[in-house]
Design a protein around this motif. Sequence first.
Motif, PDB file in Angstrom:
ATOM      1  N   HIS A   1       0.857  -1.171   0.000  1.00  0.00           N
ATOM      2  CA  HIS A   1       0.000   0.000   0.000  1.00  0.00           C
ATOM      3  C   HIS A   1       0.903   1.233   0.000  1.00  0.00           C
ATOM      4  CE1 HIS A   1      -3.650  -2.310   0.894  1.00  0.00           C
ATOM      5  NE2 HIS A   1      -2.964  -2.945   1.833  1.00  0.00           N
TER       6      HIS A   1
ATOM      7  N   VAL B   1       1.233   5.235   0.590  1.00  0.00           N
ATOM      8  CA  VAL B   1       0.595   6.391   1.229  1.00  0.00           C
ATOM      9  C   VAL B   1       1.509   7.587   1.006  1.00  0.00           C
ATOM     10  CG1 VAL B   1      -0.257   7.403   3.373  1.00  0.00           C
ATOM     11  CG2 VAL B   1      -0.546   4.946   2.956  1.00  0.00           C
TER      12      VAL B   1
ATOM     13  N   SER C   1       2.678  11.868  -3.090  1.00  0.00           N
ATOM     14  CA  SER C   1       1.469  11.437  -3.796  1.00  0.00           C
ATOM     15  C   SER C   1       1.710  11.386  -5.299  1.00  0.00           C
ATOM     16  CB  SER C   1       0.307  12.388  -3.493  1.00  0.00           C
ATOM     17  OG  SER C   1      -0.082  12.304  -2.142  1.00  0.00           O
TER      18      SER C   1
ATOM     19  N   SER D   1      -2.628  -0.529  -3.151  1.00  0.00           N
ATOM     20  CA  SER D   1      -3.498   0.652  -3.170  1.00  0.00           C
ATOM     21  C   SER D   1      -2.620   1.884  -3.126  1.00  0.00           C
ATOM     22  CB  SER D   1      -4.448   0.656  -1.957  1.00  0.00           C
ATOM     23  OG  SER D   1      -3.727   0.980  -0.759  1.00  0.00           O
TER      24      SER D   1
ATOM     25  N   THR E   1      -2.842   5.985  -1.484  1.00  0.00           N
ATOM     26  CA  THR E   1      -3.472   7.129  -0.840  1.00  0.00           C
ATOM     27  C   THR E   1      -2.752   8.370  -1.331  1.00  0.00           C
ATOM     28  OG1 THR E   1      -4.124   5.891   1.135  1.00  0.00           O
ATOM     29  CG2 THR E   1      -3.944   8.290   1.346  1.00  0.00           C
TER      30      THR E   1
ATOM     31  N   ALA F   1      -2.633  12.157  -0.844  1.00  0.00           N
ATOM     32  CA  ALA F   1      -3.022  13.276   0.018  1.00  0.00           C
ATOM     33  C   ALA F   1      -2.306  14.541  -0.433  1.00  0.00           C
ATOM     34  CB  ALA F   1      -2.674  12.970   1.475  1.00  0.00           C
TER      35      ALA F   1
ATOM     36  N   LEU G   1      -7.370   6.341  -2.777  1.00  0.00           N
ATOM     37  CA  LEU G   1      -8.045   7.275  -1.883  1.00  0.00           C
ATOM     38  C   LEU G   1      -7.374   8.630  -2.049  1.00  0.00           C
ATOM     39  CD1 LEU G   1      -9.929   8.036   0.491  1.00  0.00           C
ATOM     40  CD2 LEU G   1      -8.067   7.314   2.036  1.00  0.00           C
TER      41      LEU G   1
ATOM     42  N   ILE H   1      -7.178  12.479  -0.693  1.00  0.00           N
ATOM     43  CA  ILE H   1      -7.507  13.293   0.474  1.00  0.00           C
ATOM     44  C   ILE H   1      -7.018  14.711   0.230  1.00  0.00           C
ATOM     45  CG2 ILE H   1      -7.348  13.519   2.978  1.00  0.00           C
ATOM     46  CD1 ILE H   1      -6.391  10.649   3.139  1.00  0.00           C
TER      47      ILE H   1
ATOM     48  N   SER I   1     -11.381   5.227  -7.538  1.00  0.00           N
ATOM     49  CA  SER I   1     -10.969   6.226  -6.556  1.00  0.00           C
ATOM     50  C   SER I   1     -12.124   6.711  -5.707  1.00  0.00           C
ATOM     51  CB  SER I   1     -10.321   7.429  -7.252  1.00  0.00           C
ATOM     52  OG  SER I   1     -11.265   8.110  -8.061  1.00  0.00           O
TER      53      SER I   1
ATOM     54  N   ASN J   1      -1.404  14.801   7.303  1.00  0.00           N
ATOM     55  CA  ASN J   1      -1.107  13.719   8.249  1.00  0.00           C
ATOM     56  C   ASN J   1      -0.653  14.245   9.601  1.00  0.00           C
ATOM     57  OD1 ASN J   1       1.455  14.474   6.926  1.00  0.00           O
ATOM     58  ND2 ASN J   1       2.336  12.816   8.154  1.00  0.00           N
TER      59      ASN J   1
ATOM     60  N   VAL K   1      -7.560   6.421   6.381  1.00  0.00           N
ATOM     61  CA  VAL K   1      -6.651   5.568   5.613  1.00  0.00           C
ATOM     62  C   VAL K   1      -6.774   4.117   6.068  1.00  0.00           C
ATOM     63  CG1 VAL K   1      -4.234   5.087   5.066  1.00  0.00           C
ATOM     64  CG2 VAL K   1      -5.059   7.452   5.091  1.00  0.00           C
TER      65      VAL K   1
ATOM     66  N   PHE L   1      -9.861   2.692   4.497  1.00  0.00           N
ATOM     67  CA  PHE L   1      -9.614   2.463   3.074  1.00  0.00           C
ATOM     68  C   PHE L   1      -8.815   1.185   2.852  1.00  0.00           C
ATOM     69  CE2 PHE L   1      -6.301   3.421  -0.282  1.00  0.00           C
ATOM     70  CZ  PHE L   1      -7.091   3.081  -1.365  1.00  0.00           C
TER      71      PHE L   1
END
Length: 288
Positions: free
Chosen positions: A91, A93, A99, A115, A117, A119, A217, A219, A241, A254, A265, A268
């Motif tokens: 994953h 993040v 990002s 996945s 994330t 942000a 995801l 954010i 998404s 964060n 998160v 998700f």
Amino acid sequence: MPYAIANDKTRLYFEEAGSGTPIIFLHEFAADHTNWEPQMRYFSRGHRCIAYSARGYAPSDVPASAEDYSYRHFYTDALAVLDHLSIARAHFVGLSMGSYSSLQVALHAPERMLSMTLAGVGSGSSLENLDTFRKTCVETAEQFEKIGSVEVTKVTREAPGRIPFLVKDPRGHADFYAALARHDSKGSANTMRGFQAGRPSVYTMADAIGRATTPALIICGDEDDACVEPSLFLKKHLPASGLTFFPKSGHVLNLEEPALFNEIVERFIALVEANRWGARDPRSVLAG
């Protein structure tokens, strides 16, 4: 110190904690691996968590040439860290610069992702203002070299997207920028020239983004003006998404809202691992 070795032999410092399905954290321009500490402590309770400092950010190596700081270097560096740890998929993040790098992995090596994330993603994407943004990046790079990180930090800490952090958490904001003031000036300058000023706008990648099936995801802080439209764009084009806005929040999501960030998160990732986060059902799309 633990280091992974990038394709060009640049050493990348990393830290890891916990066990389970891997999560790799990719930091923003103004941060380094230490800024993921609230997430490392939380998610390592159930996952194998890895945070690393990008090239140019000590204790990782600081290459001398701006040519060694392209967006391609940054996203392939993330893969080099996974390779070093013999991790096939993780994953991702990311925040801001992290990002963007995560998105590039989704476009070029999706088989490495469980996945992503994204942000605080997409600042500097506006095609109308792209030349101005890139010019500003080059000027900022020159400032890092001319007056150093301490003096540049005094200006950047009051950038619009950083003010919500200052308003809600002056102590956390001060700690964050004290750390930025200690960053290597040459590394920051080269990151500005190579990555920030050289990366393609997300708006130029619509077709490729539309083919990316990695669960995502997005954010965004609702007071992070530079990222609102790019976040909406990514929601529209990334097939699998979801998008959420944090109220009264800016860029450093964060750290501004660590509990909220961790909660959303975590949910998700749990849905992805339960195979319950798929592509949008076409019946939900408004005709016309």
